[in-house]
Design a protein around this motif. Structure first.
Motif, mmCIF file in Angstrom:
data_model
loop_
_atom_site.group_PDB
_atom_site.id
_atom_site.type_symbol
_atom_site.label_atom_id
_atom_site.label_comp_id
_atom_site.label_asym_id
_atom_site.label_seq_id
_atom_site.Cartn_x
_atom_site.Cartn_y
_atom_site.Cartn_z
ATOM 1 N N LYS A 70 -6.324 -36.498 -10.180
ATOM 2 C CA LYS A 70 -6.445 -37.959 -10.099
ATOM 3 C C LYS A 70 -7.753 -38.462 -10.705
ATOM 4 O O LYS A 70 -7.787 -39.522 -11.335
ATOM 5 C CB LYS A 70 -6.376 -38.385 -8.627
ATOM 6 C CG LYS A 70 -5.905 -39.818 -8.439
ATOM 7 C CD LYS A 70 -4.423 -39.839 -8.193
ATOM 8 C CE LYS A 70 -3.827 -41.226 -8.256
ATOM 9 N NZ LYS A 70 -2.400 -41.188 -7.852
ATOM 10 N N ILE A 71 -8.799 -37.728 -10.499
ATOM 11 C CA ILE A 71 -10.092 -38.148 -11.047
ATOM 12 C C ILE A 71 -9.949 -38.421 -12.528
ATOM 13 O O ILE A 71 -10.286 -39.499 -13.022
ATOM 14 C CB ILE A 71 -11.157 -37.040 -10.849
ATOM 15 C CG1 ILE A 71 -11.435 -36.817 -9.365
ATOM 16 C CG2 ILE A 71 -12.450 -37.411 -11.572
ATOM 17 C CD1 ILE A 71 -12.480 -35.739 -9.101
ATOM 18 N N TYR A 92 -8.422 -42.381 -4.209
ATOM 19 C CA TYR A 92 -9.025 -41.117 -3.814
ATOM 20 C C TYR A 92 -9.178 -41.037 -2.301
ATOM 21 O O TYR A 92 -8.910 -40.000 -1.695
ATOM 22 C CB TYR A 92 -10.365 -40.926 -4.511
ATOM 23 C CG TYR A 92 -10.618 -39.493 -4.858
ATOM 24 C CD1 TYR A 92 -9.740 -38.814 -5.690
ATOM 25 C CD2 TYR A 92 -11.695 -38.808 -4.336
ATOM 26 C CE1 TYR A 92 -9.942 -37.477 -5.993
ATOM 27 C CE2 TYR A 92 -11.906 -37.473 -4.646
ATOM 28 C CZ TYR A 92 -11.025 -36.814 -5.461
ATOM 29 O OH TYR A 92 -11.223 -35.496 -5.749
#
Lengths: 203, 203
Positions: A70-71, A92
């Motif tokens: 996801k980052i 997050y």
DNA sequence: GCATATTTTAACCAAATGGTTAATAAAGGT
DNA sequence: ACCTTTATTAACCATTTGGTTAAAATATGC
């Protein structure tokens, strides 16, 4: 090799392994515990995954993937900077509150496992931050934000998102919070973190 | 030949135990490794500290003490808020760069050890934040800072100080930094962190 | 229904591990 | 010197642990 059918046993093993490995770590986990937790014979573990190390690798890889994918995708999206920061913080926070014990597990093992082991896992998925760096430079030139190091900005964003979960037992104790109070504070942070970051770089 | 004054056996054991426990954790550490590292017989470990658990407890207690004592003393001092934030950031960064592997060790074990074990250790040294809470409330009333939750402010300060060290292998990898680059960035953070925090709450 | 292949188990095994013992060496006191 | 206490060691020990084996149960293809 049993790669063909009957995933149900395999899934039971993976679920059990996840539980045990995340709770006890590679060293603390016992194959017998995993077998018991999966409701099967210990020999079956070796039948499906030939060794403890191999089984661990599968669990670790999956966990690391969940934390890191996801980052990259958010930080390299085309959103305006502040929106990006907000989206990252919210999503997050969501991932981590749903897997609160994952970060410490991954961090811990990343510090312990040999380089070669990690090399194997991170081989390709190397995140890139060029997009973000350019975006930040642009905003700095526009004068909307302070002169800030992109790398450090990302470190701050990630630190504020993850650390409170990793250090939950510490914070609960030194701040004398019961679990409900702590969870309320964690909820506040979901929206707070982004605004905190934005406030710190806004000119 | 009389050699250079040999440190006491107990000290040798403690030094070795620290090295091994911090590197491998409670579960991963081997008594034999500790004995070898200290240059003594394994039975001597049990002669000085009766069990692995007891030896671990000594090491853990010392580490936890080092990490937590400073927080309390600085946050309860009589400095002006911004000075307090700066002093905390600087001094804490110093402690941690001198003991970079300590935080993960302590965090990890705090998540694994049973409640009773921790109770024993944290019995008295319970930090208090009343002083800081009052100070923040005062600044808010004066209008010098935004309305901010003291608890969350402390969580932010600690997170930004500690997490980058805990996640060093992660950051080095995903950001493609060699050890020197990473250490340069960590040095920047020593002064940056405080200003970052202050900027985020200043009105 | 039967032969073959896959899945699962109980019983083992060798190595490792925390811990103990009994004997030896070193220090200290007289 | 001699005795007592403290420190240190080598050899063991019981248990735990990851892993193996060979046989039994179950599914699969014909």
């Amino acid at each position: 090799m049993p790669r063909t059918k009957n995933t149900s046993t395999e899934e039971k093993i993976l679920a059990a392994a996840k539980t045990i490995f995340i709770e006890k770590g590679m060293d603390g986990a016992r194959m017998q515990d995993i077998a018991d937790n999966a409701g099967i014979n210990k020999a079956l573990l070796h039948y499906y995954f030939k060794s403890k190390e191999k089984l661990f690798e599968v669990i670790f890889k999956e966990g690391a993937e969940k934390l890191f994918s996801k980052i990259n995708s958010i930080l390299n999206s085309d959103l305006p900077l502040f929106e990006k920061i907000r989206l990252f913080s919210n999503e997050y926070a969501e991932i981590i509150s749903q897997n609160p014990y994952l970060p410490l597990f991954v961090l811990n093992e990343m510090n312990k496992q040999p380089h070669s082991f990690l090399e194997n896992i991170f081989g390709k998925n190397q995140p890139t931050f060029e997009n973000l760096v350019k975006q930040i430079d642009k905003e700095i030139k526009k004068g909307t934000i302070k002169q800030v190091s992109p790398v450090n900005l990302v470190i701050n964003m990630i630190s504020l998102s993850i650390f409170p979960f990793v250090a939950k037992p510490v914070f609960q104790r030194i701040m004398n919070l019961d679990p409900l109070q702590f969870s309320t504070i964690m909820d506040q942070r979901k929206t707070m973190n982004a605004e905190f970051i934005i406030a710190s770089i806004k000119k």
